[in-house]
Write an enzyme that holds these catalytic residues in place. Structure first.
Site, PDB file in Angstrom:
ATOM      1  N   GLU A  86     -22.614 -46.278 -28.150  1.00 61.22           N
ATOM      2  CA  GLU A  86     -22.398 -45.951 -26.994  1.00 61.22           C
ATOM      3  C   GLU A  86     -21.889 -46.424 -25.562  1.00 61.22           C
ATOM      4  OE1 GLU A  86     -26.759 -44.014 -27.904  1.00 61.22           O
ATOM      5  OE2 GLU A  86     -26.962 -45.289 -26.311  1.00 61.22           O
ATOM      6  N   GLU A 281     -27.793 -39.807 -19.954  1.00 63.70           N
ATOM      7  CA  GLU A 281     -26.765 -39.587 -21.237  1.00 63.70           C
ATOM      8  C   GLU A 281     -25.774 -39.061 -19.882  1.00 63.70           C
ATOM      9  OE1 GLU A 281     -27.617 -40.121 -24.207  1.00 63.70           O
ATOM     10  OE2 GLU A 281     -30.213 -40.997 -23.771  1.00 63.70           O
TER      11      GLU A 281
END
Length: 443
Positions: A86, A281
């Protein structure tokens, strides 16, 4: 013309030359060290530990008083790249660091933020995972875990059920770091969805799981924090920008309502370390092409800065005895929102409570004494870059020397396991939306 551009480039601080590209460990270290050298009056760089493979877990502190604790200056932190695949959060933090240090003294908002806050930035909690990615993938890769094949966002003590995983060096280093600082507000940056998720990630009936959610005693504050971030991100606030993913009204969700998660860092921060943390996110794709990075920076810059400013919500102060000595380990909480692990003053007698505008009664408790109650009114518009300041002089007679100097920690066990199945925390909040679990590998 080319010569002129070259000369100009040599005159500018190296931090201003940060490219929109993925920075591996060596490049990231070089950037952070350059910032620390060029802006030594407002930055401090240190490592809080090492990864399994010996890579440093770097933290850059930005603030006008970075080298010592200053009473009344709240501690804020951003942590990124918990999962090595990520990547967006890692790069956004590097650009946020550049944005802050290069605008100090030029931008009033940024200057005030640096003067009033100590900001801790960890661009990579899982450097081994980031370096392990050989073929970037939008959804999942071997970089998600650390070198021992553990998901670091499942590696913390859990307040709701046993979490007997082997504690990894990265998680252990973060836990020691949290205990060494008085963090008030934080966020961890992830990818794979587009939403601001707030605690709890796990739960029991006492926190509302029978209603498909799990709410903290400070649910109103957490919903506010999530909305502050999502509302300033034009794509996140739409709530439906990721194809084949669930929709999130207004771009926020309760973590448990999304899906239950054991051993997560945001629950650990809130329960054991007195720090309000949410999970951001930031991209539908976990490892997007680097030419997309300017897009993500432009969409998140305002949110990142506005979120930091929320560390100045509510009330702060010190607790003193009748002789004017600051008292550590005194419980200071709002009367009707007690925490399962009580929130206490630090070694300097400081307390910080994030609260929305309104009237509250503070319950101040010293071992061996009756609670001391005092009313506070948080105004609709508090002073810029400062919570309401309320020092508390305890009226007790006699000595209070029996209070231990070091804060006794709550045991790292499932504290919520034996609670009854009813709680004020289960009442519906203003922005709660019930959603079903989906795509459990995102957080």
């Amino acid at each position: 013309m080319q010569v002129a551009r070259l000369c100009l480039g040599l005159l500018l601080p190296a931090a201003a030359a940060l490219e929109f590209a993925y920075h591996h460990q060596e490049q990231m270290e070089a950037f952070l060290k350059t910032v620390a050298r060029n802006y030594s009056s407002i930055t401090r760089l240190h490592s809080i530990g090492k990864s399994v493979q010996g890579r440093n877990l770097w933290v850059l502190v930005v603030g006008r008083f970075p080298k010592e604790h200053r009473v009344g200056i709240p501690e804020f932190k951003y942590v990124a790249n918990m999962h090595g695949d990520e990547t967006v959060g890692r790069e956004l933090l590097l650009h946020l660091i550049e944005h802050l240090v290069t605008r100090d003294g030029k931008d009033l908002e940024i200057t005030n933020l640096i003067n009033s806050t100590r900001m801790h930035f960890m661009p990579s909690m899982n450097p081994d995972g980031f370096e392990a990615v050989r073929k970037p993938d939008c959804f999942y890769s071997n970089g998600r875990e650390n070198s021992n094949h553990y998901d670091l966002n499942r590696n913390f003590p859990d307040a709701f059920e046993p979490n007997d995983v082997s504690r990894q060096p990265e998680a252990a280093a973060v836990m020691a770091w949290l205990e060494a600082e008085t963090f008030v507000l934080s966020a961890n940056l992830h990818g794979g969805a587009l939403v601001a998720s707030y605690p709890f990630d796990n739960g029991v009936p006492a926190t509302g799981t029978s209603h498909s959610r799990s709410l903290t005693p400070d649910d109103d504050v957490f919903q506010h924090l999530a909305h502050v971030y999502a509302s300033r991100n034009p794509t996140m606030k739409k709530g439906d920008q990721c194809k084949d993913k669930m929709d999130f009204p207004n771009g926020i969700t309760n973590g448990y309502a999304w899906y239950p998660l054991r051993g997560g860092m945001q629950d650990y921060n809130y329960i054991w370390e007195q720090c309000f943390e949410i999970t951001l996110e930031l991209s539908c794709c976990k490892y997007p092409h680097e030419e997309k990075l300017p897009f993500f920076w432009n969409k998140n810059k305002a949110s990142l800065i506005e979120y930091i400013k929320q560390v100045h919500l509510g009330v702060k102060g010190q607790v003193f005895d009748q002789n004017g000595n600051p008292l550590p380990n005194v419980i200071v909480e709002v009367q009707d929102r007690k925490h399962i692990c009580p929130y206490k003053t630090n070694k300097l007698g400081e307390y910080y409570l994030l609260l929305l505008p309104g009237s509250y009664v503070l319950n101040v408790t010293v071992p061996g004494h009756d609670p001391y109650l005092t009313k506070v009114v948080i105004p609709e518009k508090s002073e810029k870059f400062s919570a309401l300041k309320k020092d508390i002089l305890l009226p007790f007679r006699g000595q209070l020397d029996s209070i231990p100097v070091s804060t006794p920690l709550c045991p790292k066990i499932p504290l919520y396991r034996n609670l009854p199945s009813h709680s004020a925390a289960t009442k519906p909040g203003l922005f709660i939306f019930l959603v079903t679990a989906f795509h459990i590998f995102v957080k």
